[in-house]
Design an enzyme around this catalytic site. Structure first.
Site, PDB file in Angstrom:
ATOM      1  CG  HIS A 224      10.499  62.556  75.938  1.00 55.77           C
ATOM      2  ND1 HIS A 224      10.112  61.625  76.858  1.00 55.77           N
ATOM      3  CD2 HIS A 224      11.822  62.350  75.718  1.00 55.77           C
ATOM      4  CE1 HIS A 224      11.156  60.883  77.183  1.00 55.77           C
ATOM      5  NE2 HIS A 224      12.202  61.315  76.522  1.00 55.77           N
ATOM      6  CE1 TYR A 255      16.192  59.025  77.794  1.00 49.82           C
ATOM      7  CE2 TYR A 255      13.864  58.554  77.405  1.00 49.82           C
ATOM      8  CZ  TYR A 255      14.955  59.402  77.314  1.00 49.82           C
ATOM      9  OH  TYR A 255      14.812  60.637  76.749  1.00 49.82           O
ATOM     10  CG  ASP A 540      -0.467  37.442  48.155  1.00 52.20           C
ATOM     11  OD1 ASP A 540      -0.622  38.491  48.824  1.00 52.20           O
ATOM     12  OD2 ASP A 540      -0.842  36.332  48.552  1.00 52.20           O
TER      13      ASP A 540
END
Length: 811
Positions: A224, A255, A540
């Site tokens: 990166h 960023y 469930d």
């Protein structure tokens, strides 16, 4: 040397885990690091430290919220380990601006203060911004910068004061396993260290550590790009580390963070550059650190142009320290957390970024010490993957896609694209012939709707959708919904996870795992719940008693199988066998379902002979089938199972026999709306381990009087204390359909969030289920649901909305 817990890796997660464990009273902890403790060489030691908290996942948001708070509490020699400068995400496209409005809703739903800012307000926060190219911004005041290296040292000191021991430049060379559990670790410098628990927090080396116990860790390190700039005009002489908020330009996969008079710039815009964990250098071999790799300038040209366009002050500024840093990615972009099933005492906390690091550390410490984390971690569970997803090929392809999509606007129903198709039912050929539109879930190709049913839309009032809720949708969904209620439809239910439980101890075992009474006659089907030890809903399920010592159990996924295998009796009296891949299932549902299946079966399928919630083994034509009379869509019908080799023949028989009755194939789009009209919950969406059955409206499936079961005492105590929240059915004013995770407001106060939502094409209402405070869980109470910044009125409704007397299913 011996220790109760040995932690492998002294990055932010390993140090955080040691600090939390010792704070909770487990002080006999050893932390081992192959590099120097002060500069271990993993991602922690080069990461820029940006902590943006808002995430589509509630769990990840909660982990980030705690991480930010804990960083803010940590100090090293009087210096704070966190800069709470706020976080700003700017929109350079109308699509991103719309998504930021949705993101503000996520923040409100998950308890974060957040604001939408005008372009001028964005420039007030970050004066370097090019005001003319942005539509606005999303601002979270509590976002900030983590000083991760300082935090590691601060937590080492805290944990050390309580008895933890840290050893750097000590490589783990092996893990001792005996009798199915860990006994210790072997190191290059200290020899053997005995241990009851070994915790891998090795990050990008995680797959190598996992192999030492025969466990596949589906993680892939990726390069990166990040660069520190030289001094920037307008910031000359700035002595404070950060004044500007951390900044995202997600439309360009960028960023930014301030560091005095410089900026750090990170890019996800480049190609995926995976690195085999075995090829990562050891600390002593690396020029700087193992996680820092040579910069690739050819990948930086366009990101830098985009960065300069957003921040014109960067024009002409030199790069002082560009590099490619390694970060861990997984097939679905989520962390890998939890204990190994195969080797008791071996735990994993990998693929964790600094943003969530201390939240993960606390959750893992809670899991070890108290038996469960306080946050439901189903999305991060190491056992959430099927076996195919552990293959190197799959991990590389999906992790690479996860990298490419880090900053993409991802729709809740958006599937991964490669590799596909991966898992198909025996009906896949016929479904393609009918023009199925497939979405993927757990590797399965599942029809969402069928183009062959397009003509059924004519003459029906089916409301349209906005672009977001209408993506991956068609009006055909509404027609399939209504036809299911009017006639009969075939649903491919093959992707349901199912196991057979057999043996002389099977009944006692299942009774211990479940809340409902299962000592019923052969041929009975029971809806029941598995709880964790704190009384939260683990899953469930349905349990069909096929024989005295044979049960078929319908589950929600691999995590359920893991839970069941962990609780097998040691005497060998029970076998759990996953039969999903070798079987298939068709749901035959609708008022004409009996006429259809009876035409193929010589046995009596009348209501008197084959009642509701009963199971029977018989034949449809020449195909041996196991039929369970139950329905998740609220209509008369059966789940019909057979072996995979006979699946295509079963489909063709049902299709041909159904023609006189107007049978259609229907997809998951209709299925979801039908279930919500009936008020049927979906585990992992509507409820999970943070909720108990009474809060979720499932108290009918709990029979405390039957005797002991996992979670019973904790559940009874929680029931005495009263509900903390309630899962409520909301009916929205008008026809707007929401998608889930939207905040619910009472006045100006956010009071809950939406779980499931769909349009009920039988009742003509937009439905949303949501968690609300008990005082608002009364029929008729008015609330508002916020969707992309707009408020829509809604009322709490009595459920189920459709056929409350259950006459259609029991007919």
């Amino acid at each position: 040397m011996d220790a109760r817990v040995v932690i492998i890796g002294a990055g932010i997660v390993g140090c955080g885990l040691a600090e939390h464990l010792t704070r909770m009273g487990w002080t006999d902890v050893v932390v081992l690091e192959q590099g120097p403790l002060e500069r271990a060489g993993g991602s922690t030691f080069h990461a820029p430290g940006l902590m943006f908290q808002t995430n589509p996942s509630r769990a990840m948001t909660l982990l980030a919220r705690y991480t930010v708070r804990r960083f803010g509490e940590l100090e090293l020699d009087g210096r704070s380990c966190c800069y709470p400068v706020g976080g700003l995400e700017v929109a350079a496209t109308p699509e991103r601006w719309r998504d930021l409005r949705r993101k503000r809703g996520l923040a409100a739903a998950y308890g974060l203060e957040a604001h939408l800012l005008s372009p001028d307000e964005c420039v007030e926060k970050v004066p370097l911004l090019n005001r003319d190219m942005i539509y606005g911004g999303f601002y979270v005041p509590t976002d900030g910068l983590a000083r991760a290296v300082w935090a590691c040292e601060a937590m080492r000191r805290l944990a050390g004061e309580r008895g933890a021991r840290f050893y750097g430049e000590t490589e783990v060379t092996g893990i001792e396993v005996d009798g199915g559990r860990v006994r210790g670790v072997w190191t290059d410098r200290m020899g053997r260290i005995g241990a009851e628990i070994v915790f891998s927090c090795a990050g990008m080396w995680g797959p190598r550590i996992g192999r030492m116990v025969g466990m596949r860790i589906p993680l892939l390190p990726m390069q990166h790009q990040f660069a520190w700039t030289g001094p920037i005009p307008g910031l000359e002489g700035e002595s404070r580390e950060a004044v500007h908020p951390i900044l995202r330009h997600q439309d360009a996969d960028l960023y930014f963070r301030q560091n005095g008079e410089r900026y750090g710039v990170g890019s996800y815009q480049h190609r995926s550059m995976p690195v085999d964990p075995d090829d990562i250098l050891r600390p002593e071999e690396a020029e700087e650190m193992p996680s820092v790799m040579p910069f690739t300038p050819e990948d930086w040209e366009r990101p830098w142009r985009d960065a300069v366009e957003l921040l014109p002050a960067l024009e002409g500024v030199e790069l002082e320290k560009p590099f490619n840093g390694l970060f861990s990615f997984t097939p679905d972009g989520m962390p890998l957390l939890g204990p190994s099933r195969e080797v008791r005492g071996f735990w994993v906390a990998e693929a964790v970024w600094i943003t969530h690091s201390l939240g993960v550390a606390r959750a893992m410490a809670e899991w070890l010490v108290e038996g469960r984390p306080s946050i439901d971690l189903r999305e991060c569970d190491i056992h959430r993957f099927e076996s195919y997803a552990l293959s190197p090929s799959y991990v590389q392809k999906r992790s690479s896609q996860s990298f490419q999509e880090v900053y993409d606007i991802i729709h809740p129903q958006q599937p991964m694209e490669d590799p596909r198709p991966l898992r198909t039912s025996p009906f896949y050929m016929r479904q393609r012939e009918l023009g199925a539109f497939f979405l993927e879930a757990s590797g399965w190709e599942r029809p969402h709707y069928f183009e062959a049913n397009a003509h059924l839309v004519e003459g029906r009032e089916i409301p349209g959708r906005d672009e977001w809720s209408g993506r991956y949708w068609s009006k055909i969904v509404g027609a399939e919904h209504q036809i299911t209620r009017e006639r009969v439809a075939l649903y491919d239910m093959t992707s349901l996870k199912r196991v057979e439980v057999s043996g002389p101890g099977a009944l006692e075992y299942l009774q211990r795992l479940n809340t409902n009474r299962l000592d019923r006659p052969v041929g009975s089907v029971t809806y029941t719940l598995m709880l964790d030890h704190a009384g939260g809903i683990k899953s469930d399920i349905t349990v069909a008693r096929i024989g005295e010592e044979l049960f078929q159990v319908g589950l929600n996924g691999p995590r359920d199988v893991d839970w069941m295998l962990r609780h097998l009796p040691e005497d060998g009296s029970v076998e759990v066998r996953d039969i999903t891949a070798g079987t298939c299932c068709v749901g035959v549902w609708g008022p004409l379902a009996r006429e259809l299946v009876q035409s193929l079966c010589e046995d009596d399928l009348s209501n008197e002979a084959f009642g509701f919630f009963r199971a029977k083994e018989t034949h449809l034509g020449e195909v041996p089938v196991r039929m369970l009379r139950l329905s998740y869509v609220g209509e008369l019908g059966w789940e019909v199972y057979t072996t995979s080799d006979l699946g295509l023949r079963l489909w063709d028989l049902l299709w041909e026999a159904g023609q006189p009755h107007g049978v259609i194939a229907a997809g998951r789009g209709a299925f979801n709306g039908l279930r919500l009209e009936k008020g049927y919950r979906s585990w992992g969406v509507d409820m999970h381990t943070e909720h108990d059955p009474y809060e979720a409206g499932l108290g009918f499936a709990v029979k405390p009087e039957k005797g002991d079961f996992i979670g019973r005492e904790a559940l009874l105590k929680r029931r005495e204390e009263g509900p903390r929240r309630s899962l409520c059915c909301l009916v929205l004013d008008g026809e707007q359909v929401v998608m889930g995770n939207e905040p619910v407001f009472s006045g100006e106060r956010p009071v809950g969030y939406v779980t499931s939502a769909e349009y009920g094409h039988s009742v003509g209402k937009s439905i949303a289920y949501a968690w609300l405070p008990p005082e608002l869980a009364e029929e008729g109470v008015r609330v508002e649901v916020q969707y992309f910044g707009e408020r829509y009125g809604a009322a709490v409704a009595r459920e189920p909305l459709f056929d409350p007397a259950m006459k259609r299913m029991r007919g």
